[in-house]
Design a protein around this motif. Structure first.
Motif, PDB file in Angstrom:
ATOM      1  N   LYS A  53       0.813  -1.170   0.069  1.00 32.14           N
ATOM      2  CA  LYS A  53       0.053  -0.089  -0.043  1.00 32.14           C
ATOM      3  C   LYS A  53       0.974   1.263  -0.088  1.00 32.14           C
ATOM      4  CE  LYS A  53      -2.594  -1.651   3.403  1.00 32.14           C
ATOM      5  NZ  LYS A  53      -3.751  -2.030   4.471  1.00 32.14           N
ATOM      6  N   ILE A  60      -8.122  -6.502  -7.649  1.00 37.25           N
ATOM      7  CA  ILE A  60      -6.934  -5.950  -7.919  1.00 37.25           C
ATOM      8  C   ILE A  60      -5.936  -6.586  -7.731  1.00 37.25           C
ATOM      9  CG2 ILE A  60      -5.370  -3.800  -8.135  1.00 37.25           C
ATOM     10  CD1 ILE A  60      -8.128  -2.262  -7.267  1.00 37.25           C
ATOM     11  N   ARG A  86     -13.321 -10.385 -11.286  1.00 31.81           N
ATOM     12  CA  ARG A  86     -14.363 -10.000 -10.536  1.00 31.81           C
ATOM     13  C   ARG A  86     -14.690 -11.001  -9.568  1.00 31.81           C
ATOM     14  NH1 ARG A  86     -16.170  -4.772 -12.259  1.00 31.81           N
ATOM     15  NH2 ARG A  86     -15.117  -4.244 -14.455  1.00 31.81           N
ATOM     16  N   GLU A 146     -11.915  -1.026   1.710  1.00 31.12           N
ATOM     17  CA  GLU A 146     -10.578  -1.128   2.439  1.00 31.12           C
ATOM     18  C   GLU A 146     -10.570  -2.171   3.580  1.00 31.12           C
ATOM     19  OE1 GLU A 146      -8.285   0.631   1.606  1.00 31.12           O
ATOM     20  OE2 GLU A 146      -9.272   2.016   0.399  1.00 31.12           O
ATOM     21  N   LYS A 189     -11.584  -3.950  -4.396  1.00 32.38           N
ATOM     22  CA  LYS A 189     -11.348  -2.611  -4.917  1.00 32.38           C
ATOM     23  C   LYS A 189     -12.660  -1.800  -4.290  1.00 32.38           C
ATOM     24  CE  LYS A 189     -11.584   0.633  -8.796  1.00 32.38           C
ATOM     25  NZ  LYS A 189     -11.599   0.745 -10.239  1.00 32.38           N
ATOM     26  N   GLY A 190     -12.472  -0.724  -3.691  1.00 31.35           N
ATOM     27  CA  GLY A 190     -13.484  -0.097  -3.103  1.00 31.35           C
ATOM     28  C   GLY A 190     -13.694  -0.513  -1.629  1.00 31.35           C
ATOM     29  N   THR A 232      -1.909  -7.836  -6.336  1.00 30.42           N
ATOM     30  CA  THR A 232      -1.110  -7.113  -5.373  1.00 30.42           C
ATOM     31  C   THR A 232       0.106  -8.038  -5.336  1.00 30.42           C
ATOM     32  OG1 THR A 232      -2.097  -8.321  -3.602  1.00 30.42           O
ATOM     33  CG2 THR A 232      -2.909  -5.964  -4.066  1.00 30.42           C
ATOM     34  N   LYS A 281      -6.645  -7.483  -3.643  1.00 31.13           N
ATOM     35  CA  LYS A 281      -7.300  -6.583  -2.801  1.00 31.13           C
ATOM     36  C   LYS A 281      -8.607  -6.414  -3.581  1.00 31.13           C
ATOM     37  CE  LYS A 281      -5.472  -2.090  -4.032  1.00 31.13           C
ATOM     38  NZ  LYS A 281      -4.874  -0.863  -3.556  1.00 31.13           N
ATOM     39  N   TYR A 311     -17.723  -7.375  -7.257  1.00 31.96           N
ATOM     40  CA  TYR A 311     -16.531  -6.531  -6.692  1.00 31.96           C
ATOM     41  C   TYR A 311     -15.217  -6.818  -7.613  1.00 31.96           C
ATOM     42  CZ  TYR A 311     -19.383  -6.018  -2.497  1.00 31.96           C
ATOM     43  OH  TYR A 311     -20.350  -5.886  -1.769  1.00 31.96           O
ATOM     44  N   GLU A 312     -14.699  -5.698  -7.985  1.00 28.03           N
ATOM     45  CA  GLU A 312     -13.402  -5.996  -8.797  1.00 28.03           C
ATOM     46  C   GLU A 312     -12.268  -6.520  -7.925  1.00 28.03           C
ATOM     47  OE1 GLU A 312     -10.382  -3.573 -11.456  1.00 28.03           O
ATOM     48  OE2 GLU A 312     -12.490  -2.846 -11.404  1.00 28.03           O
ATOM     49  N   GLU A 317       2.483   1.899  -3.362  1.00 25.06           N
ATOM     50  CA  GLU A 317       1.241   2.337  -4.136  1.00 25.06           C
ATOM     51  C   GLU A 317       1.368   3.666  -4.094  1.00 25.06           C
ATOM     52  OE1 GLU A 317      -3.044   0.841  -4.888  1.00 25.06           O
ATOM     53  OE2 GLU A 317      -1.913  -0.533  -4.857  1.00 25.06           O
ATOM     54  N   TRP A 375      -9.291  -8.591   1.370  1.00 27.67           N
ATOM     55  CA  TRP A 375      -8.442  -9.110   0.519  1.00 27.67           C
ATOM     56  C   TRP A 375      -8.919 -10.622  -0.002  1.00 27.67           C
ATOM     57  CZ3 TRP A 375      -3.680  -6.550  -0.774  1.00 27.67           C
ATOM     58  CH2 TRP A 375      -3.427  -5.287   0.231  1.00 27.67           C
TER      59      TRP A 375
END
Length: 211
Positions: A114, A167, A155, A180, A177-178, A169, A175, A164-165, A117, A183
């Motif tokens: 994180k 992403i 997804r 927090e 997306k959207g 890592t 993780k 949910y998408e 990034e 994972w």
């Protein structure tokens, strides 16, 4: 009992700092009476903080994360969570400060990811074909999770819920997306997923691939 803390539904659902304030006041009183420090558990406050954050109740979320930082200053996780709050607020400077504090307490790959990034380093990219190997259906205690590729992104859809998408890592890890603190990690065998391990603020659960 000193420990009986009565909380209303409103305090859980509103957007103010009332919930954190009530926890802080109550446990300060308990500590004074007991003669030593008593605090609400770190995972509970962390979970409530993420719940508020993911509902975009920023004021409430910050008050809860700050409460955990005050009560557990030696925990890397409280600073990692507070960093997630600042990421959601698009406050990069404070997010970096908190992720660095977390890493100073404990070396953690996800926190480092994180931080990289935010500082414009890293970035783990996968092609559409590489993403396709993570597709399938998984059983989580009778609930079906389905992973699929759409618009060049992996997804996940929870049965009866929205998609949910994911992403990428690092190898086999994503993780959400959207969201927090959420994972997904795939266990692989012969190039195919055998399980999806979902990490969220209130725990870890494993969904097994359907045959």
């Amino acid at each position: 009992s000193y420990y009986n803390l009565k909380l209303s539904q409103k305090e859980f659902t509103d957007t103010t700092t009332a919930l954190a304030d009530k926890y802080a006041t109550h446990f300060a009183t308990v500590s004074k009476r007991m003669g030593y420090k008593v605090a609400p558990t770190e995972p509970l406050i962390n979970y409530l903080g993420y719940d508020a954050l993911n509902s975009k109740k920023f004021k409430k979320a910050e008050s809860l994360f700050k409460l955990n930082v005050a009560n557990y200053p030696d925990s890397y996780n409280v600073f990692d969570s507070y960093g997630d709050f600042f990421v959601a607020k698009k406050d990069t400077a404070n997010a970096v400060v908190n992720f660095k504090k977390a890493l100073a307490i404990k070396d953690n790959f996800e926190t480092k990811q994180k931080l990289d990034e935010l500082q414009g380093k890293g970035g783990y990219k996968l092609t559409t074909d590489e993403l396709k190997k993570y597709t399938g259906e998984f059983d989580l205690n009778g609930v079906t999770l389905k992973t699929f590729v759409k618009d060049n992104a992996l997804r996940v859809a929870v049965e009866g819920d929205k998609e949910y998408e994911l992403i990428p890592t690092k190898l086999n890890e994503f993780k959400v997306k959207g969201l927090e603190g959420y994972w997904a990690k795939f266990e692989m065998s012969a190039g195919k997923p055998t399980a999806l391990i979902a990490t969220q603020p209130n725990g870890i659960s494993t969904a097994t691939a359907k045959k």
